[in-house]
Design a protein around this motif. Structure first.
Motif, PDB file in Angstrom:
ATOM      1  N   ILE A 177       0.827  -1.207   0.000  1.00 31.99           N
ATOM      2  CA  ILE A 177       0.000   0.000   0.000  1.00 31.99           C
ATOM      3  C   ILE A 177       0.860   1.255   0.000  1.00 31.99           C
ATOM      4  N   THR A 178       0.612   2.109  -0.987  1.00 30.63           N
ATOM      5  CA  THR A 178       1.257   3.412  -1.083  1.00 30.63           C
ATOM      6  C   THR A 178       0.203   4.489  -0.846  1.00 30.63           C
ATOM      7  N   PHE A 179       0.389   5.283   0.217  1.00 36.77           N
ATOM      8  CA  PHE A 179      -0.567   6.360   0.511  1.00 36.77           C
ATOM      9  C   PHE A 179      -0.334   7.530  -0.436  1.00 36.77           C
ATOM     10  N   LEU A 180      -1.432   8.107  -0.870  1.00 41.11           N
ATOM     11  CA  LEU A 180      -1.391   9.264  -1.761  1.00 41.11           C
ATOM     12  C   LEU A 180      -2.415  10.260  -1.230  1.00 41.11           C
ATOM     13  N   GLU A 181      -1.972  11.108  -0.305  1.00 42.92           N
ATOM     14  CA  GLU A 181      -2.924  11.999   0.366  1.00 42.92           C
ATOM     15  C   GLU A 181      -2.349  13.403   0.507  1.00 42.92           C
ATOM     16  N   ASP A 182      -3.208  14.367   0.316  1.00 38.97           N
ATOM     17  CA  ASP A 182      -2.851  15.771   0.421  1.00 38.97           C
ATOM     18  C   ASP A 182      -4.014  16.458   1.125  1.00 38.97           C
ATOM     19  N   HIS A 183      -4.434  17.597   0.652  1.00 37.98           N
ATOM     20  CA  HIS A 183      -5.619  18.255   1.211  1.00 37.98           C
ATOM     21  C   HIS A 183      -6.876  17.487   0.802  1.00 37.98           C
ATOM     22  N   ASP A 184      -7.938  17.648   1.563  1.00 36.90           N
ATOM     23  CA  ASP A 184      -9.209  17.016   1.215  1.00 36.90           C
ATOM     24  C   ASP A 184      -9.624  17.411  -0.199  1.00 36.90           C
ATOM     25  N   LEU A 185     -10.115  16.426  -0.926  1.00 32.12           N
ATOM     26  CA  LEU A 185     -10.642  16.596  -2.282  1.00 32.12           C
ATOM     27  C   LEU A 185      -9.570  16.970  -3.312  1.00 32.12           C
ATOM     28  N   SER A 186      -8.310  16.704  -2.968  1.00 31.30           N
ATOM     29  CA  SER A 186      -7.251  16.919  -3.963  1.00 31.30           C
ATOM     30  C   SER A 186      -7.430  15.927  -5.111  1.00 31.30           C
ATOM     31  N   VAL A 187      -6.995  16.342  -6.293  1.00 29.90           N
ATOM     32  CA  VAL A 187      -7.075  15.485  -7.480  1.00 29.90           C
ATOM     33  C   VAL A 187      -5.662  15.152  -7.929  1.00 29.90           C
ATOM     34  N   PHE A 188      -5.354  13.848  -8.007  1.00 31.24           N
ATOM     35  CA  PHE A 188      -4.045  13.381  -8.437  1.00 31.24           C
ATOM     36  C   PHE A 188      -4.165  12.892  -9.881  1.00 31.24           C
ATOM     37  N   VAL A 189      -3.457  13.547 -10.772  1.00 29.15           N
ATOM     38  CA  VAL A 189      -3.526  13.226 -12.198  1.00 29.15           C
ATOM     39  C   VAL A 189      -2.395  12.256 -12.522  1.00 29.15           C
ATOM     40  N   GLY A 190      -2.772  10.994 -12.787  1.00 27.43           N
ATOM     41  CA  GLY A 190      -1.783   9.956 -12.993  1.00 27.43           C
ATOM     42  C   GLY A 190      -1.312   9.835 -14.427  1.00 27.43           C
ATOM     43  N   SER A 191      -0.093   9.312 -14.576  1.00 19.20           N
ATOM     44  CA  SER A 191       0.470   9.061 -15.907  1.00 19.20           C
ATOM     45  C   SER A 191       1.624   8.075 -15.737  1.00 19.20           C
ATOM     46  N   ASN A 192       2.235   7.707 -16.852  1.00 19.43           N
ATOM     47  CA  ASN A 192       3.392   6.819 -16.786  1.00 19.43           C
ATOM     48  C   ASN A 192       4.698   7.604 -16.778  1.00 19.43           C
ATOM     49  N   GLN A 193       4.601   8.905 -16.546  1.00 17.93           N
ATOM     50  CA  GLN A 193       5.773   9.762 -16.483  1.00 17.93           C
ATOM     51  C   GLN A 193       6.384   9.739 -15.073  1.00 17.93           C
ATOM     52  N   LYS A 194       7.493  10.426 -14.888  1.00 20.51           N
ATOM     53  CA  LYS A 194       8.174  10.421 -13.594  1.00 20.51           C
ATOM     54  C   LYS A 194       7.399  11.194 -12.539  1.00 20.51           C
ATOM     55  N   PHE A 195       6.589  12.163 -12.977  1.00 21.04           N
ATOM     56  CA  PHE A 195       5.849  12.992 -12.019  1.00 21.04           C
ATOM     57  C   PHE A 195       4.350  12.952 -12.295  1.00 21.04           C
ATOM     58  N   TRP A 196       3.587  13.129 -11.216  1.00 17.95           N
ATOM     59  CA  TRP A 196       2.140  13.301 -11.305  1.00 17.95           C
ATOM     60  C   TRP A 196       1.792  14.725 -10.898  1.00 17.95           C
ATOM     61  N   ASP A 197       0.685  15.234 -11.424  1.00 16.19           N
ATOM     62  CA  ASP A 197       0.187  16.548 -11.022  1.00 16.19           C
ATOM     63  C   ASP A 197      -0.827  16.390  -9.887  1.00 16.19           C
ATOM     64  N   ARG A 228      -3.785  18.630  -8.005  1.00 20.85           N
ATOM     65  CA  ARG A 228      -4.583  19.844  -8.113  1.00 20.85           C
ATOM     66  C   ARG A 228      -5.470  19.997  -6.879  1.00 20.85           C
ATOM     67  N   THR A 229      -5.348  21.136  -6.237  1.00 18.23           N
ATOM     68  CA  THR A 229      -6.215  21.473  -5.114  1.00 18.23           C
ATOM     69  C   THR A 229      -7.038  22.692  -5.501  1.00 18.23           C
ATOM     70  N   LYS A 230      -7.800  23.199  -4.561  1.00 16.64           N
ATOM     71  CA  LYS A 230      -8.700  24.310  -4.867  1.00 16.64           C
ATOM     72  C   LYS A 230      -7.959  25.560  -5.322  1.00 16.64           C
ATOM     73  N   ASN A 231      -6.805  25.795  -4.704  1.00 22.90           N
ATOM     74  CA  ASN A 231      -6.127  27.068  -4.964  1.00 22.90           C
ATOM     75  C   ASN A 231      -4.791  26.952  -5.683  1.00 22.90           C
ATOM     76  N   LYS A 232      -4.273  25.739  -5.827  1.00 23.79           N
ATOM     77  CA  LYS A 232      -2.950  25.637  -6.445  1.00 23.79           C
ATOM     78  C   LYS A 232      -2.751  24.274  -7.093  1.00 23.79           C
ATOM     79  N   GLU A 233      -1.633  24.166  -7.776  1.00 27.02           N
ATOM     80  CA  GLU A 233      -1.269  22.913  -8.427  1.00 27.02           C
ATOM     81  C   GLU A 233       0.220  22.662  -8.195  1.00 27.02           C
TER      82      GLU A 233
END
Length: 320
Positions: free
Chosen positions: A188-208, A210-215
């Protein structure tokens, strides 16, 4: 309550005998809960600590058990004391120490929470010391919400390796947390930030992220998840352990946006978390031999950093 069999590279008594301690813990937990509840329902029969306000505490100490010395060898004897033997085989003396006092609780649910918190602290002792060795634990683990989640939200039959450090080919490798149930293994790998954050996945080295006010950007969590799964698979193959291994990216309070994820990864986010979590908690299977063998295979390759207990250094010095 999940059982913490390995915490990073700390000395764990589960490493000494993985076939003994899990079932022993379940038995002792049940015994101590029954004792704690009896003391709570019958305050006249046991010492009770009652806090009425911030300044006044009433204590009824008339039946407080004396805390026995764990290392009480006689000068003319080289055998283990009764308490030392108990520590080796199940530590009932340690359980008695934290259940001797019943703190004030309004309801049974309050008492259960109190008991879980006591067990959490106790498990950290089992996961950082043995009869003769101890490790210096980082105090941050007392406040680690993810660790508490594994230990307080899952059944007793789940075995937890929390961010263990493996020693493979003389290299130390820290991996994600591993949850071993009687029927499956969950990396299990936790992926958590602020509530309702959106994690944009890909096969690249980094993921984006997105929260309400920033990215912002984070390292692709699949990199560490793949490393964890690879190690577990290799060791299971070496020991001929047959247990399904699941690789999970877990976001309990956010969303994972990955239209075409790899076929061998399970994405759990706010939309399907409750269903997944409930399915794990509903598992009623007892501890199984294959599960314990799988745990041993992993523990055999975990790194351990510890020091000799001072009591044993003194005793051995006197014997020379």
């Amino acid at each position: 309550m999940g059982q913490l069999i390995k915490l990073q590279d700390y000395a764990s008594r589960y490493e000494q005998n993985i076939f003994h301690y899990p079932s022993r813990f379940v038995t002792l937990k049940k015994q101590q809960w029954e004792k704690l509840r009896y003391n709570w329902e019958n305050p006249e029969a046991a010492p009770v600590l009652i806090q009425k306000d911030d300044s006044k505490i009433e204590v009824k100490p008339h039946l407080l058990n004396k805390i026995k010395t764990l290392f009480s060898r006689n000068n003319d004897s080289e055998t283990l004391s009764t308490d030392e033997s108990m520590l080796q085989t199940g530590e009932p003396a340690e359980f008695d120490q934290f259940t001797a006092m019943v703190h004030y609780a309004e309801t049974v649910d309050d008492l259960k929470l109190q008991f879980l918190n006591q067990l959490f602290d106790f498990q950290l002792k089992w996961a950082t010391s043995t009869l003769t060795e101890k490790s210096i634990m980082n105090k941050r683990f007392f406040f680690d919400e993810h660790l508490r989640y594994f230990l307080q939200r899952f059944p007793d039959t789940y075995l937890v390796l929390y961010r263990p450090i493996f020693l493979l080919k003389k290299a130390s490798i820290e991996v994600e947390s591993i949850l071993i149930s009687p029927t499956d293994v969950w990396c299990i790998t936790f992926l958590e930030d602020h509530d309702l954050s959106v994690f944009v996945g890909s096969n690249q080295k980094f993921w984006d992220v997105r929260t309400k006010n920033k990215e912002k950007r984070i390292v692709n969590p699949l990199l560490s998840a793949n490393r964890t799964e690879k190690i577990v698979k290799k060791l299971f193959q070496l020991y001929e352990i047959e247990l399904p291994i699941h690789k999970v990216i877990l976001s309990r309070n956010g969303f994972i946006d990955y239209p075409l994820p790899p076929y061998d990864v399970t994405l759990i986010d706010k939309r399907n978390y409750e269903e997944w979590f409930t399915s794990l908690r509903r598992l009623r299977s007892p501890l199984k031999s294959t599960q314990l063998k799988g745990a041993k295979a992993l523990l055999d390759y975990c790194q351990t950093t510890s020091i000799r207990r001072q009591e044993w250094e003194v005793d051995e010095g006197n014997e020379k």
